[in-house]
Structures are given as C-alpha cells and as structure tokens.
Design a protein around this motif. Sequence first.
Motif, short mmCIF file in Angstrom:
data_model
loop_
_atom_site.label_atom_id
_atom_site.label_comp_id
_atom_site.label_asym_id
_atom_site.label_seq_id
_atom_site.Cartn_x
_atom_site.Cartn_y
_atom_site.Cartn_z
N LEU A 1 75.52 -26.96 -9.86
CA LEU A 1 74.51 -25.95 -10.15
C LEU A 1 74.34 -25.76 -11.65
CD1 LEU A 1 72.58 -23.75 -9.14
CD2 LEU A 1 74.52 -22.17 -9.10
N SER B 1 74.21 -33.24 3.16
CA SER B 1 75.36 -32.66 2.45
C SER B 1 75.30 -32.92 0.96
CB SER B 1 76.66 -33.22 3.04
OG SER B 1 76.74 -34.62 2.85
N LYS C 1 73.35 -30.12 -1.09
CA LYS C 1 73.87 -28.76 -1.20
C LYS C 1 74.34 -28.47 -2.62
CE LYS C 1 75.35 -28.47 3.63
NZ LYS C 1 76.51 -28.27 4.56
N LEU C 2 74.01 -27.27 -3.08
CA LEU C 2 74.45 -26.80 -4.39
C LEU C 2 75.30 -25.56 -4.19
CD1 LEU C 2 71.21 -27.08 -6.57
CD2 LEU C 2 73.15 -28.64 -6.53
N GLY C 3 76.46 -25.54 -4.79
CA GLY C 3 77.32 -24.36 -4.73
C GLY C 3 77.50 -23.78 -6.12
N TRP C 4 78.40 -22.81 -6.24
CA TRP C 4 78.70 -22.23 -7.54
C TRP C 4 79.72 -23.12 -8.25
CZ3 TRP C 4 75.61 -18.59 -9.30
CH2 TRP C 4 74.90 -17.81 -8.38
N ASN C 5 79.24 -24.29 -8.66
CA ASN C 5 80.12 -25.28 -9.27
C ASN C 5 79.37 -26.01 -10.38
OD1 ASN C 5 78.32 -26.83 -7.79
ND2 ASN C 5 79.76 -27.18 -6.11
#
Length: 358
Positions: free
Chosen positions: A217, A207, A210-214
């Motif tokens: 990143l 976990s 993980k890279l999100g649009w936040n």
Amino acid sequence: MNLMLVIAYRFIFAMVFMAPLAFFLERKSRPKITWTVLVQAFFCGLFGGSMGQNLYLASISMTSATYVSAMANLTPAVTFVLAISFGLEKARLRTVAGKAKVGGTLMGIGGAMLLTFYKGVEVNLWSTHVNLLRHVAATQQGQEGSSNLPLGSLLAVASCFCYALWLIIQAKMSEGFPCQYTSTALMTFMASIQAVVYALCRERDWSQWKLGWNIRLLTVSYLGVVGSGLCYTLMAWCVRVRGPVFVSAFSPLMLVIVALAGSLVLDEKLNLGSILGSGLIVLGLYAVLWGKRKENKKMNQLVTSSSPNESESIEIFVASPNKNDIKEGDDVEELAQKESEVIQESFEGKRGGGGERA
C-alpha cells in the motif's frame, strides 16, 4: 508483488489524488473539455502511462536494470528528433545555440553511458554505513521472463519512443488546453483503465490484487501521488512553458541523483565512472539550457524589432496672429478660422503619410 499490478494501482491512486485538485483549482479557468482533448489524454495515458511503463518493466525482465536504465537515456535524442519532425523545435545547426543543444544532448547521453557501463577505481568521499536493503535477498533474475537481450533492447527503445511521444502529445495538448491539473487527471484516468485491463488479462490470481496495511500500500500510494500525480503535473507545466526538448534534457540527471542516493542509503560505493559520467551529464544539461536560453532571447529580440510603433507623437504648434500682422479692415475671426483649416490639413497629411509608411 506483480509489477503490472503496481502500474495499475499507481495510476488508480494518481487519478483519485488528481481529480479533486483539478476540480477545485481549475474549475473557474478550465476551458471546455472537447473530444480532441479526450483523445489527446487517451494517447498521453497510453504512451506516457500504461504502455510506456509496461514496456520498460518487460525490458528489465529480459535484460537487466543497468542495461535498461542506460537505454532510457536515449530519450532526449529521440524527443529532439521527434520535436523537429513535428515542427515543435528547430535544429538551427548553423547557429551557436543549435550546436549547443545538439552537443549538450549527445554529451548527456555519453555521460549516462559512461556512468552506467564504466566503473573504474572506487572513490571514498563519504560512508554513512546505512543500507536499507541489508536484510533483503539478492535480486532474483528470470522471475518474470527469460533472458532475451535482442527483444529486451527493442522493448527498451520502444519505451523511449513512448516517453518521447508523450512529451510531444502533451505539448500539443497544452496549446489548446493549458490546465496541467485537469490534463494530468484525464491522463491518469485513461492510463488507469488501460493498465487495469492489461493487468486483468495477465494476472487472474485475485490474491495478488489484495492490498493491506503493508509495504504494498505504501509503494503504490507513493508512486501514484508523487511519482505520477505531482511529477506528471510538474512535467506538463514545464512542457507548456518550455517545450518537450527542455523537459527530456533532464532525464539523464536521474542517474546522478540515484548514484548519490545509493551511496547515502544503500551503502553503494562511488567510483570514477560515476563521477566522470555525472560531470558530463551536468555539462550537457547546462549546454542544452544555455542553447535554449540564447535561442529564446534571440526570438524575443526579433519579435520586438519587427513589431511596429503603435503611437507616434505629433507636435502641433498653434501660433496666434500677431497684432502687427493684422491690418485695418481684416476680420480677426476670419484669420483664425483660416489658420485652423491649415492646421487641420497639415495634421491629416501627416496622419495619411504615417499610414502609408506603416
């Protein structure tokens, strides 16, 4: 975010960004990539990338950011000593240029220490009232490690040696492989493999990967494209043109820029120590640059004076036979032939004498 993962993603993004640039910009001028180049790229990625960055962050977790940033300014001195040891630089302490380089390096280190550890009275030059970290909690200490000043100091010095060794190896690599885009792409490729393997050994929680649009990143993409891709390329080019000592001399200037940026966007107050330390850093940098310029100018003069003249002008005067000197019965063609033989002999004599002189 786990900082080891930041380093791993940083070099992955840098590799993805630099590989197409290296392919399109240097595909016609790039020499053959040999095993020597690959080995040099491996050690560049190790010392200038994965190991150097992880040692730096580990030392921060054991001491403090202020302490490690001050220790990092030993890099110019370490680079200077290593460059002399590997024959890439000459001390020349008896010359004015050599004294300027050594004195400027020590002055830069002293200014960085003064800027870091001495505060003094506050100097209110301006106030933007902008603080991007106003809603962020205070720095959490001891989250990634325990306080251990001796071990943290050793790790900080080791990170300085890693950065200095990267500059030395980069200088050697640039001699036989003068392609900064390809060398940076190879370096980030090696560093990404090393950093990912190390991060996998230390962080098993998927976990965290993980890279999100936040902001995660944005952080790793900026560090990869700008912090590693563009910056390492520019530094590789500067090392090839001016040498490793020239590049390391600019390291203390980072503290000056950080102090100014902190006062503008983090609402940090400038103080007397910051101003005095910044002045010493700038003076030390100027002394190093002046010494290098004077040294390069002297070397160019020696090369110019030692190079032999490639062309010598030889004037040949051909005198036609005077009519008054020609007696009756003399053959004019025979006289002309004799004169041409004399001219040819004199020309060969001058040429032979010039060759002996050369």
